[in-house]
Design a protein around this motif. Structure first.
Motif, short mmCIF file in Angstrom:
data_model
loop_
_atom_site.label_atom_id
_atom_site.label_comp_id
_atom_site.label_asym_id
_atom_site.label_seq_id
_atom_site.Cartn_x
_atom_site.Cartn_y
_atom_site.Cartn_z
N LYS A 24 0.73 -1.17 0.12
CA LYS A 24 -0.05 -0.07 0.00
C LYS A 24 0.97 1.22 -0.18
CE LYS A 24 -4.72 -0.13 1.97
NZ LYS A 24 -5.45 -0.47 3.16
N SER A 27 2.51 1.81 -3.18
CA SER A 27 1.76 2.20 -4.52
C SER A 27 1.67 3.77 -4.04
CB SER A 27 0.52 1.84 -4.28
OG SER A 27 0.29 0.40 -4.24
N ARG A 28 1.51 4.09 -2.81
CA ARG A 28 1.17 5.75 -2.42
C ARG A 28 2.41 6.46 -2.79
NH1 ARG A 28 0.27 5.87 3.27
NH2 ARG A 28 -0.96 4.38 2.87
#
Ligand SMILES: [Zn+2]
Length: 199
Positions: A24, A27-28
């Motif tokens: 996560k 991706s950020r």
């Protein structure tokens, strides 16, 4: 069908390999960089390249530096009779921040950990013993982390060094057990240095 551009997937994959970064966060960070002005994103790329191309391990203490020997090993004003043994270069930074310690270091690059398959041969232990033979050292201060691996490493080193007739000391308790040296605050670390005990 590929739904994500290849360069995007590649960077997400690279970020995911970093410690403490899950898919996560990876991706950020990647999408943050996509929106960032080009110069700023490329500055990060340059910094990464310079990190790998313009740093070396000091051939004496194995700290990270821009040249070998490192500025600490070259510093004539330091007490050359004490070597402080630490696990990682970050630990050198932590101890330097206290301004309490004005002698030399030796960076092991890890700690003995049978669980992770890290034996003494994977660390800079042989190199430490070679230093002790040729340098005018009187004391070896074992500043490995106050956790299972760090204690095991300190015990192992103490056994190896004892026959050489040198003083072997360990950072005082008071450091949080299980913690990492690099996260200890300066006051705690200063006390640990001052109160070091014989092994
Ligand atoms: Zn050095």
């Amino acid at each position: 069908v590929r739904t994500i551009a290849k360069p995007v997937a590649k960077l997400i994959d690279e970020f995911s390999r970093l410690p403490g970064i899950g898919p996560k966060t990876a991706s950020r960070l990647t999408f943050y960089l996509l929106r960032t002005p080009k110069e700023q994103a490329l500055a990060l790329a340059d910094a990464l390249r310079e990190l790998k191309e313009q740093t070396v391990f000091c051939s004496t203490c194995f700290n990270i530096a821009e040249a070998s020997p490192c500025p600490i090993c070259r510093d004539e004003s330091r007490d050359r009779s004490i070597i402080c043994v630490v696990e990682e270069p970050l630990d050198v930074l932590a101890i330097e921040r206290t301004r309490e310690y004005k002698a030399l270091y030796h960076v092991l690059h890890g700690a003995i950990s049978p669980v992770e398959g890290i034996g003494p041969d994977k660390l800079k232990i042989h190199e430490l013993l070679e230093r002790l033979k040729v340098e005018p050292v009187k004391e070896v201060l074992l500043a490995t982390n106050p956790n299972l691996e760090g204690e095991a490493t300190a015990m192992y080193l103490a056994r190896l060094i004892a026959p050489l007739g040198l003083r072997v000391t360990r950072l005082a308790l008071g450091l949080p057990v299980g913690g990492d040296l690099e996260y200890a605050d300066e006051v705690t670390l200063t006390r640990a240095l001052e109160g070091r005990r014989e092994m």
